[in-house]
Design a protein around this motif. Structure first.
Motif, PDB file in Angstrom:
ATOM      1  N   MET A   1      32.621  50.764  32.768  1.00 60.21           N
ATOM      2  CA  MET A   1      33.914  50.636  33.122  1.00 60.21           C
ATOM      3  C   MET A   1      33.626  50.374  34.450  1.00 60.21           C
ATOM      4  O   MET A   1      34.226  49.426  35.187  1.00 60.21           O
ATOM      5  N   GLY A   2      33.036  51.376  35.162  1.00 61.19           N
ATOM      6  CA  GLY A   2      32.818  51.328  36.750  1.00 61.19           C
ATOM      7  C   GLY A   2      32.250  50.092  37.148  1.00 61.19           C
ATOM      8  O   GLY A   2      32.407  49.363  38.092  1.00 61.19           O
ATOM      9  N   GLY A   3      31.033  49.858  36.333  1.00 60.98           N
ATOM     10  CA  GLY A   3      30.275  48.787  36.487  1.00 60.98           C
ATOM     11  C   GLY A   3      31.111  47.168  36.309  1.00 60.98           C
ATOM     12  O   GLY A   3      31.086  46.448  37.365  1.00 60.98           O
ATOM     13  N   PHE A   4      31.945  47.348  35.480  1.00 59.22           N
ATOM     14  CA  PHE A   4      32.727  46.068  35.154  1.00 59.22           C
ATOM     15  C   PHE A   4      33.785  46.079  36.216  1.00 59.22           C
ATOM     16  O   PHE A   4      33.878  44.902  36.854  1.00 59.22           O
ATOM     17  N   LEU A   5      34.297  47.045  36.701  1.00 60.72           N
ATOM     18  CA  LEU A   5      35.463  47.012  37.903  1.00 60.72           C
ATOM     19  C   LEU A   5      34.500  46.562  39.310  1.00 60.72           C
ATOM     20  O   LEU A   5      35.173  45.508  39.896  1.00 60.72           O
ATOM     21  N   THR A   6      33.414  47.091  39.364  1.00 53.80           N
ATOM     22  CA  THR A   6      32.821  46.788  40.812  1.00 53.80           C
ATOM     23  C   THR A   6      32.495  45.238  40.781  1.00 53.80           C
ATOM     24  O   THR A   6      32.495  44.447  41.571  1.00 53.80           O
ATOM     25  N   GLY A   7      31.863  44.747  39.524  1.00 50.76           N
ATOM     26  CA  GLY A   7      31.597  43.303  39.306  1.00 50.76           C
ATOM     27  C   GLY A   7      32.910  42.646  39.460  1.00 50.76           C
ATOM     28  O   GLY A   7      32.781  41.448  40.303  1.00 50.76           O
ATOM     29  N   PHE A   8      34.091  42.897  38.914  1.00 48.33           N
ATOM     30  CA  PHE A   8      35.196  42.154  39.041  1.00 48.33           C
ATOM     31  C   PHE A   8      35.690  42.070  40.567  1.00 48.33           C
ATOM     32  O   PHE A   8      36.067  40.876  40.951  1.00 48.33           O
ATOM     33  N   LEU A   9      35.795  43.117  41.398  1.00 47.68           N
ATOM     34  CA  LEU A   9      36.097  43.268  42.711  1.00 47.68           C
ATOM     35  C   LEU A   9      35.008  42.264  43.579  1.00 47.68           C
ATOM     36  O   LEU A   9      35.513  41.701  44.531  1.00 47.68           O
ATOM     37  N   LYS A  10      33.718  42.474  43.352  1.00 47.62           N
ATOM     38  CA  LYS A  10      32.727  41.704  43.787  1.00 47.62           C
ATOM     39  C   LYS A  10      33.007  40.094  43.719  1.00 47.62           C
ATOM     40  O   LYS A  10      33.153  39.432  44.779  1.00 47.62           O
ATOM     41  N   ASN A  11      33.354  39.843  42.462  1.00 46.45           N
ATOM     42  CA  ASN A  11      33.522  38.357  42.186  1.00 46.45           C
ATOM     43  C   ASN A  11      34.935  38.024  42.838  1.00 46.45           C
ATOM     44  O   ASN A  11      34.953  36.954  43.288  1.00 46.45           O
ATOM     45  N   ARG A  12      35.845  38.723  43.099  1.00 48.87           N
ATOM     46  CA  ARG A  12      37.139  38.411  43.655  1.00 48.87           C
ATOM     47  C   ARG A  12      36.895  37.933  45.153  1.00 48.87           C
ATOM     48  O   ARG A  12      37.458  37.290  45.547  1.00 48.87           O
ATOM     49  N   LYS A  13      36.039  39.154  45.939  1.00 41.57           N
ATOM     50  CA  LYS A  13      35.823  38.995  47.221  1.00 41.57           C
ATOM     51  C   LYS A  13      34.995  37.716  47.507  1.00 41.57           C
ATOM     52  O   LYS A  13      35.349  36.949  48.493  1.00 41.57           O
ATOM     53  N   ARG A  14      34.080  37.346  46.489  1.00 39.77           N
ATOM     54  CA  ARG A  14      33.246  36.093  46.646  1.00 39.77           C
ATOM     55  C   ARG A  14      34.163  34.872  46.532  1.00 39.77           C
ATOM     56  O   ARG A  14      34.155  33.710  47.295  1.00 39.77           O
ATOM     57  N   GLU A  15      35.318  34.877  45.416  1.00 37.04           N
ATOM     58  CA  GLU A  15      36.061  33.692  45.178  1.00 37.04           C
ATOM     59  C   GLU A  15      36.876  33.596  46.576  1.00 37.04           C
ATOM     60  O   GLU A  15      37.288  32.454  46.849  1.00 37.04           O
ATOM     61  N   ARG A  16      37.303  34.754  47.286  1.00 36.74           N
ATOM     62  CA  ARG A  16      38.359  34.518  48.235  1.00 36.74           C
ATOM     63  C   ARG A  16      37.503  33.721  49.513  1.00 36.74           C
ATOM     64  O   ARG A  16      37.954  33.211  50.339  1.00 36.74           O
ATOM     65  N   LEU A  17      36.264  34.133  49.598  1.00 37.60           N
ATOM     66  CA  LEU A  17      35.464  33.341  50.734  1.00 37.60           C
ATOM     67  C   LEU A  17      35.466  32.058  50.462  1.00 37.60           C
ATOM     68  O   LEU A  17      35.010  31.370  51.412  1.00 37.60           O
ATOM     69  N   ARG A  18      35.787  31.501  49.327  1.00 32.87           N
ATOM     70  CA  ARG A  18      35.550  29.723  49.211  1.00 32.87           C
ATOM     71  C   ARG A  18      36.695  29.283  49.984  1.00 32.87           C
ATOM     72  O   ARG A  18      36.338  28.186  50.742  1.00 32.87           O
ATOM     73  N   SER A  19      37.717  29.972  50.596  1.00 36.55           N
ATOM     74  CA  SER A  19      38.827  29.271  51.242  1.00 36.55           C
ATOM     75  C   SER A  19      38.567  29.673  52.671  1.00 36.55           C
ATOM     76  O   SER A  19      39.477  29.598  53.536  1.00 36.55           O
ATOM     77  N   ALA A  20      37.729  30.673  52.799  1.00 35.40           N
ATOM     78  CA  ALA A  20      37.626  31.324  54.285  1.00 35.40           C
ATOM     79  C   ALA A  20      36.779  30.134  55.136  1.00 35.40           C
ATOM     80  O   ALA A  20      36.307  29.416  54.713  1.00 35.40           O
ATOM     81  N   ARG A  21      37.385  30.220  56.452  1.00 36.21           N
ATOM     82  CA  ARG A  21      36.751  29.134  57.192  1.00 36.21           C
ATOM     83  C   ARG A  21      35.198  29.611  57.671  1.00 36.21           C
ATOM     84  O   ARG A  21      34.825  30.726  57.848  1.00 36.21           O
ATOM     85  N   PHE A  22      34.233  28.416  57.716  1.00 35.41           N
ATOM     86  CA  PHE A  22      32.974  28.664  58.034  1.00 35.41           C
ATOM     87  C   PHE A  22      32.922  28.532  59.474  1.00 35.41           C
ATOM     88  O   PHE A  22      33.388  27.646  60.136  1.00 35.41           O
ATOM     89  N   PRO A  23      32.722  29.731  59.940  1.00 32.91           N
ATOM     90  CA  PRO A  23      32.445  29.683  61.712  1.00 32.91           C
ATOM     91  C   PRO A  23      31.873  28.688  62.343  1.00 32.91           C
ATOM     92  O   PRO A  23      30.734  28.097  61.797  1.00 32.91           O
ATOM     93  N   ASP A  24      32.536  27.971  63.379  1.00 31.96           N
ATOM     94  CA  ASP A  24      31.752  26.745  64.058  1.00 31.96           C
ATOM     95  C   ASP A  24      30.287  27.050  64.419  1.00 31.96           C
ATOM     96  O   ASP A  24      29.668  26.230  64.410  1.00 31.96           O
ATOM     97  N   GLU A  25      30.269  28.317  65.003  1.00 34.77           N
ATOM     98  CA  GLU A  25      28.883  28.639  65.266  1.00 34.77           C
ATOM     99  C   GLU A  25      27.826  28.681  64.324  1.00 34.77           C
ATOM    100  O   GLU A  25      26.826  28.194  64.507  1.00 34.77           O
ATOM    101  N   TRP A  26      28.403  29.043  63.308  1.00 31.95           N
ATOM    102  CA  TRP A  26      27.516  28.917  62.115  1.00 31.95           C
ATOM    103  C   TRP A  26      26.794  27.736  61.612  1.00 31.95           C
ATOM    104  O   TRP A  26      26.174  27.321  61.296  1.00 31.95           O
ATOM    105  N   LEU A  27      27.923  26.858  61.692  1.00 36.16           N
ATOM    106  CA  LEU A  27      27.837  25.257  61.509  1.00 36.16           C
ATOM    107  C   LEU A  27      26.692  24.768  62.359  1.00 36.16           C
ATOM    108  O   LEU A  27      25.728  23.951  61.901  1.00 36.16           O
ATOM    109  N   CYS A  28      26.805  25.066  63.461  1.00 34.26           N
ATOM    110  CA  CYS A  28      25.621  24.473  64.370  1.00 34.26           C
ATOM    111  C   CYS A  28      24.435  25.040  64.245  1.00 34.26           C
ATOM    112  O   CYS A  28      23.538  24.367  64.393  1.00 34.26           O
TER     113      CYS A  28
END
Ligand SMILES: [Zn+2]
Length: 270
Positions: A1-28
């Motif tokens: 169960m713990g592993g399932f929850l950790t995986g779920f939260l990890k995936n949610r954080k990853r999905e949130r990053l899809r809409s996060a702005r990619f820093p300009d400096e990183w793009l350079c």
């Protein structure tokens, strides 16, 4: 169960990053240090930027030998690693915990015992530009990462090479076979890659150079790492001279770099 929850939260954080702005400096940094980025279409560029954000947040980076860690190193290395994950529904190098970076080639102690019973133990040290450990780390020489990525057509790239080793290790032993889609893929993989491996060794014995680097003759694991470098950096020639190998890698990586935008155009314009 713990592993399932950790995986779920990890995936949610990853999905949130899809809409996060990619820093300009990183793009350079990405544009300057990962020339292959220019050859991707826009959809792939967006996927790569998302994957880099996940990778940089989840993996630990460490400067060694006096090298100070910076976003330039993180984004450059993550950029190369994530290129091998595009279009593939796979985890982000689950074996990888830490990326260690030295300013230049680093010494690694060697302790090899020959196969014979009571065989000689060879001790010494090797000067390396990159290494992948099954225990969860890759080690890279920063000057070599920069040199290799400054020419995106020479067929060699130490960062891509070490990340290919990690994919190989996910399939168990480092034997040149990563995790494939289904059981039929394994027999096709073994058939094509072992034939090409034997072909490269024969060419090497006869002193003939091929589009594949001779280092690939070391063993099947090095062969897979070397052909991955060629696949991404010299795809057109590889497709022409090794069509079955190219097709097999194309099915695995779910990409066709031979159809990417030409990096040559970018360089000849200036
Ligand atoms: Zn290697």
């Amino acid at each position: 169960m713990g592993g399932f929850l950790t995986g779920f939260l990890k995936n949610r954080k990853r999905e949130r990053l899809r809409s996060a702005r990619f820093p300009d400096e990183w793009l350079c940094i990405l544009k300057a240090r990962v020339p292959l980025f220019h050859r991707l279409n826009e959809v792939d560029q967006v996927e790569l930027m998302w994957r880099i954000q996940v990778f940089v947040r989840e993996k630990q980076f460490e400067g060694c030998g006096g090298l100070e860690m910076s976003d330039e190193l993180r984004v450059t290395i993550a950029g190369h690693g994530c290129l091998l994950l595009l279009h593939r529904d796979v985890d982000f190098y689950p074996l990888l915990y830490s990326v260690l970076v030295y300013p230049s080639a680093f010494l690694v102690p060697v302790n090899q015992q020959s196969d014979e019973i009571g065989g000689v133990v060879h001790e010494g040290s090797d000067l390396l530009c990159g290494e992948a450990w099954p225990t969860g780390a890759i080690v890279l020489a920063w000057d070599e990462v920069c040199r290799a990525s400054s020419d995106d057509h020479d067929g060699t790239n130490v960062a891509i090479h070490e990340f290919a080793h990690l994919l190989d290790m996910e399939g168990g032993a480092a034997d040149g076979t990563p995790i494939l889609g289904n059981s039929d893929d394994y027999s096709r993989w073994a058939e094509v890659l072992s034939a090409e491996y034997r072909h490269l060794r024969r060419a090497n014995r006869r002193g003939r150079r091929t589009v594949l680097d001779q280092y690939g003759t070391e063993d099947p694991a090095e062969f897979f790492a070397v052909v991955t470098e060629t696949f991404f950096e010299n795809p057109i020639e590889m497709k022409l001279r090794h069509p079955s190998l190219y097709q097999t890698l194309m099915a695995f990586y779910r990409q066709d770099p031979s159809r990417w935008r030409s990096g040559v155009d970018r360089r000849t314009i200036s």
